[in-house]
Design a protein around this motif. Structure first.
Motif, PDB file in Angstrom:
ATOM      1  N   HIS A  59      53.651  53.289  84.077  1.00 17.35           N
ATOM      2  CA  HIS A  59      53.773  53.875  82.740  1.00 17.35           C
ATOM      3  C   HIS A  59      52.633  54.851  82.487  1.00 17.35           C
ATOM      4  O   HIS A  59      51.523  54.696  83.012  1.00 17.35           O
ATOM      5  CB  HIS A  59      53.723  52.792  81.664  1.00 17.35           C
ATOM      6  N   ARG A  60      52.916  55.822  81.674  1.00 21.02           N
ATOM      7  CA  ARG A  60      51.887  56.687  81.105  1.00 21.02           C
ATOM      8  C   ARG A  60      51.541  56.079  79.742  1.00 21.02           C
ATOM      9  O   ARG A  60      52.292  56.174  78.786  1.00 21.02           O
ATOM     10  CB  ARG A  60      52.432  58.101  80.974  1.00 21.02           C
ATOM     11  N   ILE A  61      50.390  55.417  79.677  1.00 26.57           N
ATOM     12  CA  ILE A  61      49.981  54.697  78.481  1.00 26.57           C
ATOM     13  C   ILE A  61      49.104  55.610  77.644  1.00 26.57           C
ATOM     14  O   ILE A  61      48.067  56.090  78.099  1.00 26.57           O
ATOM     15  CB  ILE A  61      49.208  53.415  78.838  1.00 26.57           C
ATOM     16  N   VAL A  62      49.522  55.864  76.409  1.00 25.71           N
ATOM     17  CA  VAL A  62      48.824  56.803  75.534  1.00 25.71           C
ATOM     18  C   VAL A  62      48.117  56.038  74.419  1.00 25.71           C
ATOM     19  O   VAL A  62      48.751  55.296  73.663  1.00 25.71           O
ATOM     20  CB  VAL A  62      49.806  57.826  74.924  1.00 25.71           C
ATOM     21  N   PHE A  63      46.806  56.212  74.342  1.00 24.35           N
ATOM     22  CA  PHE A  63      46.003  55.615  73.279  1.00 24.35           C
ATOM     23  C   PHE A  63      45.775  56.697  72.220  1.00 24.35           C
ATOM     24  O   PHE A  63      44.793  57.443  72.275  1.00 24.35           O
ATOM     25  CB  PHE A  63      44.678  55.103  73.836  1.00 24.35           C
ATOM     26  N   ASP A  64      46.696  56.786  71.282  1.00 24.32           N
ATOM     27  CA  ASP A  64      46.639  57.803  70.226  1.00 24.32           C
ATOM     28  C   ASP A  64      45.758  57.262  69.107  1.00 24.32           C
ATOM     29  O   ASP A  64      46.208  56.570  68.200  1.00 24.32           O
ATOM     30  CB  ASP A  64      48.046  58.114  69.723  1.00 24.32           C
ATOM     31  N   ARG A  65      44.491  57.578  69.192  1.00 25.48           N
ATOM     32  CA  ARG A  65      43.518  57.054  68.232  1.00 25.48           C
ATOM     33  C   ARG A  65      43.593  57.774  66.891  1.00 25.48           C
ATOM     34  O   ARG A  65      43.231  57.208  65.865  1.00 25.48           O
ATOM     35  CB  ARG A  65      42.119  57.185  68.828  1.00 25.48           C
ATOM     36  N   ASN A  82      46.434  58.775  65.347  1.00 23.38           N
ATOM     37  CA  ASN A  82      47.532  58.190  64.598  1.00 23.38           C
ATOM     38  C   ASN A  82      47.594  56.669  64.721  1.00 23.38           C
ATOM     39  O   ASN A  82      48.553  56.054  64.245  1.00 23.38           O
ATOM     40  CB  ASN A  82      48.858  58.793  65.063  1.00 23.38           C
ATOM     41  N   LEU A  83      46.595  56.081  65.380  1.00 21.01           N
ATOM     42  CA  LEU A  83      46.445  54.630  65.493  1.00 21.01           C
ATOM     43  C   LEU A  83      47.710  53.972  66.048  1.00 21.01           C
ATOM     44  O   LEU A  83      48.282  53.047  65.449  1.00 21.01           O
ATOM     45  CB  LEU A  83      46.086  54.021  64.128  1.00 21.01           C
ATOM     46  N   LYS A  84      48.148  54.454  67.210  1.00 21.84           N
ATOM     47  CA  LYS A  84      49.321  53.848  67.839  1.00 21.84           C
ATOM     48  C   LYS A  84      49.213  53.939  69.357  1.00 21.84           C
ATOM     49  O   LYS A  84      48.532  54.817  69.904  1.00 21.84           O
ATOM     50  CB  LYS A  84      50.608  54.502  67.347  1.00 21.84           C
ATOM     51  N   LEU A  85      49.889  53.003  70.009  1.00 22.98           N
ATOM     52  CA  LEU A  85      49.978  52.964  71.470  1.00 22.98           C
ATOM     53  C   LEU A  85      51.337  53.506  71.885  1.00 22.98           C
ATOM     54  O   LEU A  85      52.376  53.024  71.423  1.00 22.98           O
ATOM     55  CB  LEU A  85      49.819  51.520  71.960  1.00 22.98           C
ATOM     56  N   GLY A  86      51.343  54.511  72.753  1.00 21.77           N
ATOM     57  CA  GLY A  86      52.594  55.078  73.239  1.00 21.77           C
ATOM     58  C   GLY A  86      52.762  54.810  74.723  1.00 21.77           C
ATOM     59  O   GLY A  86      51.793  54.559  75.446  1.00 21.77           O
ATOM     60  N   TRP A  87      54.000  54.866  75.196  1.00 22.95           N
ATOM     61  CA  TRP A  87      54.240  54.679  76.629  1.00 22.95           C
ATOM     62  C   TRP A  87      55.548  55.337  77.045  1.00 22.95           C
ATOM     63  O   TRP A  87      56.489  55.468  76.268  1.00 22.95           O
ATOM     64  CB  TRP A  87      54.264  53.190  76.996  1.00 22.95           C
ATOM     65  N   SER A  88      55.584  55.761  78.286  1.00 24.58           N
ATOM     66  CA  SER A  88      56.794  56.295  78.892  1.00 24.58           C
ATOM     67  C   SER A  88      56.692  56.061  80.391  1.00 24.58           C
ATOM     68  O   SER A  88      55.592  55.998  80.950  1.00 24.58           O
ATOM     69  CB  SER A  88      56.957  57.795  78.601  1.00 24.58           C
ATOM     70  N   HIS A  89      57.842  55.917  81.042  1.00 24.88           N
ATOM     71  CA  HIS A  89      57.837  55.696  82.492  1.00 24.88           C
ATOM     72  C   HIS A  89      57.304  56.944  83.192  1.00 24.88           C
ATOM     73  O   HIS A  89      57.621  58.072  82.822  1.00 24.88           O
ATOM     74  CB  HIS A  89      59.251  55.388  82.983  1.00 24.88           C
TER      75      HIS A  89
END
Length: 450
Positions: free
Chosen positions: A354-360, A362-369
């Motif tokens: 996964h590409r794990i995104v730490f969007d600080r 907008n205070l959210k965790l994103g992910w995509s294969h």
């Protein structure tokens, strides 16, 4: 460049600094709680040999341990204690330059120097003495002196970053990356009213097609932890459901880190001798004439996934570790560990693929294969280089202050011959094909032995 990176902490503590011009995309490989960058060797960081290095004084507002100082001009000390094996690090903080490479899909690469705070370790204990993080640690948390915090505060990047660990044991970090518009996400949760770590809420944990009831839990997303830990009650439910769905023999080895391990197949190259091959050949012939004797279901490893709010789903690609024993049996283990806390820890193994995104911001965790090859998907990771390559905004002064590939491969399982009679011959055509296949297998076995 070679350096050990431990991500997920809200502090930064280096005992070695990567001082040469390097890319913003480090190549990493997993090792129990750290990631080693593989490009080339670096010697230990010595502040006195760096022309851009200077001590962070005790009077600086970013010095959080000023109570240990004797005077305002003394170097700012740091002391960090970890939860693992009485591990700690202490030393003093220095400011130096980190050389990064900036890029976009449609522009040439450029180089940027960024001011960062480095903890120069003087005394280590626990896992450090066993060789963990030989060239240092990188803090990627929300704290004021982590690398992404300093880069964002300097205006070099958006307040976000991503990390991608592939199934071959390597990966990349992209500072300033906010991921894809189509990615799934879940919000970070404050602890004690503060966002000092990356906590999320898991609504359900699913094993195979079964999403377990009352399997929700609070989870820390920590790229510095190799494996995933579950709270006691959730762990018991997950391993029991996994064990129920696996049609393989469970083995108990006190030396294994994981408690749910299984034998799955015989490795013909390592475990077969002539007599064993002969009996396997006889067994296959019996199976051809008596299909009922080979009616065992194909071996399968149950899939796993996490479900978050708003029906967001996180598929887990790397929850299995496998190895081959001397006797020739391949063993696979469920790499989920029993946690000691009332919250879980999502570690590197669950993040793989996964590409794990730490969007600080907008205070959210994103992910995509992702296969972690690149980010050429329309997104931009760009550092704006200032004149002469200097940092556009230095570290704030007092007046300026505001977490081997273990992927198991399911063995191929031969299908059963049809039991319907054939009008072409009293001896069934599938049986003839089975006999021919058995002869070919015997020849292959003999070729391995010879």
């Amino acid at each position: 460049m070679r350096g050990a990176i431990c991500c997920g902490s809200h502090v930064i503590a280096y005992n070695a600094l990567l001082c040469l011009p390097v890319t913003i995309i480090p190549w990493c490989s997993h090792i129990f709680g750290a990631s080693i960058v593989q490009d080339k060797d670096l010697s230990e960081y010595t502040p006195s040999l760096s022309s851009s290095s200077k001590n962070l004084s005790c009077s600086h507002q970013l010095c959080e341990s000023s109570s240990y100082c004797k005077g305002p001009n003394d170097p700012c000390p740091y002391i960090i204690e970890y939860d693992t094996d009485n591990t700690s690090s202490s030393g003093y903080l220095v400011e130096d330059k980190l050389h990064l490479k900036s890029f976009t899909d449609h522009a040439a690469e450029s180089s940027v120097q960024a001011s960062v705070i480095v903890g120069c370790g003087r005394k280590q204990s626990g896992r450090y003495l066993d060789g963990a993080a030989p060239d240092g640690l990188m803090g990627l948390g929300p704290g004021n002196i982590s690398v992404p915090s300093l880069l964002a505060k300097a205006g070099l990047i958006q307040n976000s970053f991503s990390i991608c660990l592939d199934e071959n044991g390597s990966g990349r970090i992209y500072f300033g990356d906010k991921g894809l518009a189509s990615q799934q996400y879940t919000p970070f949760l404050p602890i004690g009213g503060k966002y000092e770590t990356y906590f999320v809420r898991v609504e359900h944990l699913c094993v195979g097609n079964s999403c377990l009831e009352r399997s929700g839990f609070l989870a820390l997303v920590d790229t510095g932890t190799s494996f995933t830990y579950l709270p006691s009650e959730i762990y018991d439910k997950v391993v029991l459901e996994f064990d129920k769905q696996v049609n393989a023999r469970r083995i108990r080895n006190q030396e294994d880190l994981w408690k749910y391990c299984y034998n799955v197949r015989l490795d013909v190259r390592q475990g077969l001798r002539g007599l064993e091959a002969f009996f396997i050949f006889l067994y296959l012939i019996v199976c051809c004439f008596f299909p009922w004797s080979s009616s065992q279901e194909p071996f399968k490893i149950p899939s796993m996934r996490l479900k978050f709010a708003m029906n967001q789903s996180f598929e887990i690609h790397n929850h299995i570790y496998s190895y081959t024993e001397i006797e020739g049996f391949t063993v696979f283990c469920l790499t989920v560990l029993h946690g000691k806390d009332d919250f879980g820890v999502i570690g590197q193994n669950f993040m793989t693929g996964h590409r794990i995104v730490f969007d600080r911001e907008n205070l959210k965790l994103g992910w995509s294969h992702s296969n972690c090859e690149d980010v050429s998907d329309g997104s931009s990771v760009h550092l704006t280089p200032p004149p002469n390559g200097e940092s556009p905004i230095p570290l704030p002064t007092n007046e300026q202050q505001s977490t081997n590939n273990a992927q198991a491969v399911t063995p191929a399982v031969a299908g059963r011959a049809s039991t319907k009679p054939s009008a072409a011959s009293p001896l069934q055509i599938p049986t003839l094909l089975c006999l021919l296949s058995s002869l070919l297998l015997l020849l292959l076995l003999l070729s391995y032995l010879l």
